[in-house]
Design an enzyme around this catalytic site. Structure first.
Site, short mmCIF file in Angstrom:
data_model
loop_
_atom_site.label_atom_id
_atom_site.label_comp_id
_atom_site.label_asym_id
_atom_site.label_seq_id
_atom_site.Cartn_x
_atom_site.Cartn_y
_atom_site.Cartn_z
N GLU A 280 0.86 -1.18 0.00
CA GLU A 280 0.00 0.00 0.00
C GLU A 280 0.90 1.23 0.00
O GLU A 280 1.75 1.38 0.87
CB GLU A 280 -0.93 -0.04 1.22
CG GLU A 280 -1.96 1.07 1.16
CD GLU A 280 -3.14 0.84 2.11
OE1 GLU A 280 -3.53 -0.32 2.32
OE2 GLU A 280 -3.65 1.84 2.65
N ASN B 37 -3.55 -1.87 7.36
CA ASN B 37 -4.83 -2.40 6.91
C ASN B 37 -4.66 -3.91 6.79
O ASN B 37 -4.09 -4.40 5.83
CB ASN B 37 -5.23 -1.79 5.57
CG ASN B 37 -5.58 -0.31 5.70
OD1 ASN B 37 -6.31 0.08 6.60
ND2 ASN B 37 -5.03 0.51 4.81
N GLU C 289 -11.01 4.36 8.62
CA GLU C 289 -11.16 3.97 7.21
C GLU C 289 -11.69 2.55 7.07
O GLU C 289 -11.10 1.71 6.41
CB GLU C 289 -9.82 4.15 6.49
CG GLU C 289 -9.38 5.60 6.42
CD GLU C 289 -8.05 5.83 5.72
OE1 GLU C 289 -7.28 4.88 5.63
OE2 GLU C 289 -7.82 6.97 5.28
N ARG D 19 -12.06 17.51 9.29
CA ARG D 19 -11.25 16.31 9.50
C ARG D 19 -10.00 16.60 10.32
O ARG D 19 -9.54 15.76 11.09
CB ARG D 19 -10.87 15.73 8.13
CG ARG D 19 -9.82 14.65 8.21
CD ARG D 19 -9.68 13.95 6.88
NE ARG D 19 -8.44 13.18 6.81
CZ ARG D 19 -8.09 12.43 5.78
NH1 ARG D 19 -8.89 12.33 4.73
NH2 ARG D 19 -6.95 11.76 5.78
N ASP E 46 -3.04 14.15 6.36
CA ASP E 46 -2.46 12.87 5.93
C ASP E 46 -1.23 13.08 5.05
O ASP E 46 -1.31 12.92 3.84
CB ASP E 46 -3.52 12.06 5.17
CG ASP E 46 -3.06 10.63 4.92
OD1 ASP E 46 -2.06 10.21 5.52
OD2 ASP E 46 -3.71 9.95 4.10
N GLU F 75 4.44 9.56 13.73
CA GLU F 75 4.42 8.76 12.51
C GLU F 75 4.75 9.65 11.32
O GLU F 75 4.00 10.57 10.99
CB GLU F 75 3.05 8.10 12.30
CG GLU F 75 2.99 7.24 11.04
CD GLU F 75 1.67 6.47 10.88
OE1 GLU F 75 1.18 5.91 11.90
OE2 GLU F 75 1.13 6.43 9.77
N GLU G 262 4.04 9.12 -0.73
CA GLU G 262 2.66 9.01 -1.21
C GLU G 262 2.18 10.30 -1.89
O GLU G 262 1.79 10.28 -3.06
CB GLU G 262 1.73 8.63 -0.07
CG GLU G 262 0.26 8.53 -0.49
CD GLU G 262 -0.64 8.07 0.64
OE1 GLU G 262 -0.13 7.78 1.73
OE2 GLU G 262 -1.87 8.01 0.42
#
Lengths: 702, 702
Positions: free
Chosen positions: A182, A225, A309, A359, A388, A410, A416
């Site tokens: 991912e 995930n 999510e 958010r 994010d 993190e 990404e």
């Protein structure tokens, strides 16, 4: 069919080591040293490696030294366990101190993972001592020594005392067992293929070497995930394989963690609930922990994405995150295991029409009220920003806001939203900015780095994690220069006070050697690259102008009418998200007073985050003196020029870099130039069409 | 694992026939007739079915009559081959005419696929003759008779003479052998699964029945994008299975075609070129044709997508489409096979900055210059519009522009851009509008339908094809009301002069029975649905405001900065594509003069295509009197109201429709209402934010 494929691919690593030697070796090149005098000097110590300790970790240190010294100095070091070292490199941990004659060292100077490197010279003898409080420290010292040698440093008066600032220095693999990763941009997983573990263990070992060389001491080996197959990683069918991988990492001082499926009790078919307060659920996890630790006695613990999510979590049972994490923590506690609980929790089915829900507020709103309710072997892992991993966003207000709850950072090494390793985007400057951000949690001078290193509040556990950027590409990272991000992450996590320039130069020297022009040019390229990428992409901190799902390439409205809570609200008059207390979502109030005030006011809000905090007309004047719209045009034209300059800079190195790496990087830079134009033209055209305001310099907008 | 899955799914069709009887039966319900008097009357003929002919097609007619009459009349017809029919239904083709005593019929009135239905009554005898020129006509006559009976028509004075207007009445399956369907919205393929042919042949047979009942006489059974596995369909490994499927369709008068990979000569490993002028390539295809016809003597031919969207084709070898098609045509000619060559050819790597290139021009620009160069067994298959099956676009100017080249129409029954069978969008009105469009190719009164039926120019072959909308869902089409599109396509293709209302009523009667309210409500729903869908989606013919790739849901800029040649050029002042000769791309000149003039001028260009042909300010007044921007707002608010009315209309039928179909359709309509609001709000918000012009009625825009 499958076996054929496997056979042909089986020895990829060996092939890479031969055919793509420099690309594969990353910063552990260990090139033969040409300077005869230096070789002679280094040989003084390098001919003897003497280990007083004996463990798999020390073995790794020995092996690394042996390999490296052989390659760099063209000698074959003699390895022994002599207690009377003469002209040698001596490896010892604190417990072997009694064997070391008259050595005057103070192990109190260093922490658990710390080390000292000391050159002791007398008339007839010169010895370099690599001393760790534990074996891992010895290994880190060995890598440090090799770094010095790769960078041609003098070794005759070493007196180095090093301790990592952060206790947990962790890498998160987002690898799936089908081999996909991912948000991976460097090939497939090195851990898994076709729903089974990879047989290429030597590749995993080389990864462990790279990580250990920069001080990483923890890794979670599967995607947060956790899908169906991966749910089984904690069962007896797959634990033997996990054990095998954990053994490889253990030899490099790295603890193995697993991401778990919160609904394992149901998914694995034993219970019909995952309620953390259900006695059977608790019992199930206690037994599960026992089983895991039977396989892996030093198992690190669980990394958990829950109620995020569409992942299962305690919310289903009307329990909160503390309930959810503590249940697992109790199961792991007897074995010293940790629960790393991610705070990436938000409403991912938001209505874009609803401008009051924000958010950015979510993590704070969910977790702040739970401060003090988590067990002491739980750590909250918080993404650097409240959204994010955007090119630019504010720092998460959660850092420092929970003095009674272990927190860790993190980061995302995998690019990404930052060009997917097709664009050059060196993230060390970004990470430094975040770590240096003053939270004011304990008044002025309360930077984020002192929250996550555990020095600000009495955290039992804390540290920094990051999502890895590697895959099975022969150069590990797709873009060869992206290796610098992995290196830089490790070094910065070891010591957040290191200057970006220092880390960068270290990396270039080890990776490309001692050519001054090479060093100068690559250093310039890396250090400017984040800003350049920011210039031609999403302006002024607004974020999210990317193609949905892929997150590569420009798409101004890509997330504008979506469920993801990711909007810019651009209309023909202006743009930005009003997150003020006065007129907006009130997000600014989540910061400590000084920051609230800074962000709340248009006068003090920094330009680069203006649109993250405020909705302003295109004609709003920035502190730089230009209007928002003109800033958008300017930076996008500049960004392309700068991307072109990156490429031009690189071409000056044509004959100074081995051709594979030269061409690989050149190709990526060419793609970047071309793609930066796509960014420039789409963003500029979008805003020109929307605002109707012409570029003052009358440049080409479509 | 796989075998288990296969076993459980093996008898899907049988399960569907039992568990989902009405949904599955579509318009071949054959419900028991309640009216005792009518049953009695029908029984007069239905007790005896007498076949003078004997063939697999006649067998199908007999079987259908037998099944249908048993169900409707609760009798068991006696089937015989008597030559002295008494109170019976008699099946005969022209070649059995000599067996029919004193029957006064003129077979010259009908064409090859035509038929006559004649009730002949004397004192002691009444016979219904189903007479075809060939066996297929008899089968069509049988379906016609059953349609009359399903709709409770009197049969005592029948004197029907029917000939299809179109010679080729074709369905294109876009099915892949892995079971997926490109642009399929009703489950998986009924033809393939996991890269092999399906074993559920009875499902394929039921599909053949549905198609044949509306006169379809040709089918291509694989996707025009021919991937690796499907390239093998023309090899001996898969031809036996193709043969089996072809046999099923043959029994229903349907010829089987295959889509081929233009690079088969290379892909199948025999040659290193696919150059159509290469003698070895020609020879290869000749041998390939021979091989195929050994398996399937009545094989229809090849459907070819070449040099389109990255598919291989003659361009690679500097050959043109005529070269490419003719080579295949020569190979098929000896066997009577056809090459159906698609004209969907355009630059799919366009630069959005380039406003002079116009995708709408592509098909005409590519093919018009080749008029007269194609062999006579080549047919050009042309999509209805110059773009790609948008809710509304202009009619392709290629229709009528090539008097010396066979042309056929390509429609899309599958609702790719028209709501994907989640929204109700009955396409018969759209197709009628297109077929009735006057090309002026032979002066006024030269409608498209007379091009594609071959009556305008002396085409050897012509007709209408469409991409199917069926999959393995138990109701075939996902949205049960989407069955009407498949039905309507067949009927309209048989006779483009049929009124939409006629087709609609036929379909409703057969599908839902004879309830007047049901008929009225569904008819209203269907006939308005295209306009309703248009209202809340992309305005005034501009098209393409959908999510890229998926083509479902609103995304105004989704294709605006893409490579696909699909732009609207909206800015803060106006919107639309200037395709005029005067100031735009010159596309309007591709039409015959009358249409060029109509589209060229703002005064005569129809409102519904305004933005397809012109770029205008938002304040431009439409013929309707409102401005463009106000029209956008109005139609989007109206569209949602109309979608709600669709649902309300449906709920009035709650107790008049069997519950499965009622609920299935209600669920879809509810999704449509909810999704139409998403469309309304996103489109209105986008244009409000961009134009800054408020809604005159001050309705809610975000």
């Amino acid at each position: 069919m499958k076996s054929t494929i496997d056979n042909t691919e089986y020895n990829l690593t060996e092939q890479y080591k031969v055919n793509h030697k420099e690309s594969y070796a990353a910063w552990l090149q260990y090139k033969k040293i040409d300077d005869a005098a230096l070789v002679k000097e280094y040989q003084k110590w390098a001919s003897n490696i003497e280990s007083l300790a004996d463990s798999i970790v020390i073995q790794s240190a020995q092996n690394e030294l042996n390999t490296a010294l052989s390659l760099m100095l063209d000698i074959q070091p003699k390895i022994s366990s002599d207690i009377k070292p003469v002209n040698s490199i001596v490896l010892a941990s604190m417990k072997e101190l009694n064997l070391l004659d008259k050595l005057d060292v103070d192990f109190d100077q260093i922490n658990e993972d710390g080390y000292m490197i000391k050159t002791v010279t007398s008339d007839e003898n010169s010895t370099i001592y690599l001393l760790g409080k534990r074996d891992a420290g010895v290994l880190y010292a060995a890598f440090h020594l090799l770094r010095l040698m790769q960078n041609r440093e003098k070794l005759d008066h070493l007196n180095i005392v090093e301790s990592p600032k952060n206790q947990l220095r962790m890498i998160n693999q987002w690898d799936n067992m089908d081999g996909s990763i991912e948000r991976g941009y460097a090939g497939k997983s090195i851990f898994y293929k076709d729903d089974v573990f990879s047989e290429e263990l030597n590749r995993i070992q080389d990864y462990a070497r790279l990580l250990s060389s920069v001080g990483i001491n923890a890794i979670s080996i599967n995607n947060v995930n956790v899908h169906q197959v991966e749910t089984n990683l904690i069962t007896s069918s797959l634990l033997p394989k996990v054990t095998e991988v954990a053994s490889i990492f253990r030899a490099y001082g790295i603890k193995t963690f697993l991401s778990i499926n919160y609904a394992s009790t149901i998914q694995l078919g034993d219970l019909d609930t995952a309620d953390p307060l259900d006695p059977e659920v608790k019992e199930w996890w206690k037994n599960k922990a026992k089983e895991i630790y039977r396989f892996i006695p030093d198992f690190g613990g669980f990394l958990v994405k829950a109620d995020s999510e569409h992942r299962p979590g305690p919310f289903t049972y009307n329990r909160n995150h503390a309930d959810g994490a503590n249940m697992l923590a109790e199961a792991l506690e007897p074995f010293g295991g940790l629960v790393i609980w991610r705070c990436f929790v938000y409403n991912c089915l938001q209505d874009w029409r609803d401008r009051s829900t924000d958010r950015a507020r979510a993590a704070y709103d969910h977790f702040k009220p739970l401060d003090g309710q988590f067990h002491e072997n739980v750590i909250l892992q918080i993404k650097n920003g409240p959204m994010d991993f955007q090119v630019r966003e504010a720092v998460s207000p959660l850092f420092g806001a929970m003095p009674q709850t272990n927190q860790m950072m993190e980061f995302q090494v995998t690019q990404e939203y930052t060009g997917q390793q097709r664009h050059l985007c060196y993230l060390v400057p970004q990470w430094k900015e975040i770590l240096d951000f003053d939270t004011y949690a304990n008044g002025e001078g309360s930077p984020v780095k002192q929250v996550v290193d555990g020095s600000m509040f009495p955290y039992r556990y804390s540290g920094i994690a990051a999502v890895s950027n590697i895959g099975n590409d022969y150069n590990w990272t797709g873009h060869t220069l992206a290796q610098a991000n992995l290196y830089g992450f490790g070094r910065l996590t070891w010591n957040p006070d290191l200057e970006a320039e220092t880390i960068t130069n270290e990396w270039i020297g080890q990776t490309f050697g001692q050519d001054e022009l090479v060093n100068e040019q690559i250093s310039q390229m890396l250090l400017k690259s984040w800003e350049i990428y920011e210039h031609y992409t999403s302006p002024l901190g607004v974020g999210w102008m990317v193609n949905p799902h892929y997150h590569y390439g420009p798409n101004v409205d890509g997330y504008e009418y979506s469920v993801w809570g990711t909007y810019h609200f651009a209309d023909c008059h202006g743009i930005g998200v009003d997150r003020t207390v006065q007129t907006g979502t009130g997000y600014t109030a989540q910061y400590f007073k000084e920051n609230t005030e800074m962000y709340e006011s248009l006068d003090t809000c920094p330009d680069e985050l203006l649109l993250f905090f405020h909705h302003v007309p295109y004609t709003h004047k920035l502190k730089s003196g230009v209007t928002v719209i003109q800033h958008i045009y300017n930076t996008h034209f500049e960004g392309v020029q700068e991307a072109e300059e990156l490429k031009e800079r690189w071409t000056t190195l044509k004959d100074r870099i081995n051709s594979e790496r030269y061409e690989d990087i050149l190709n990526r830079l060419e793609e970047q130039v071309s793609h930066s134009k796509e960014w420039r033209d789409i963003i500029n055209t979008y805003f020109y069409r929307k605002s109707g305001i012409a570029d003052e310099q009358n440049r080409k907008i479509y």
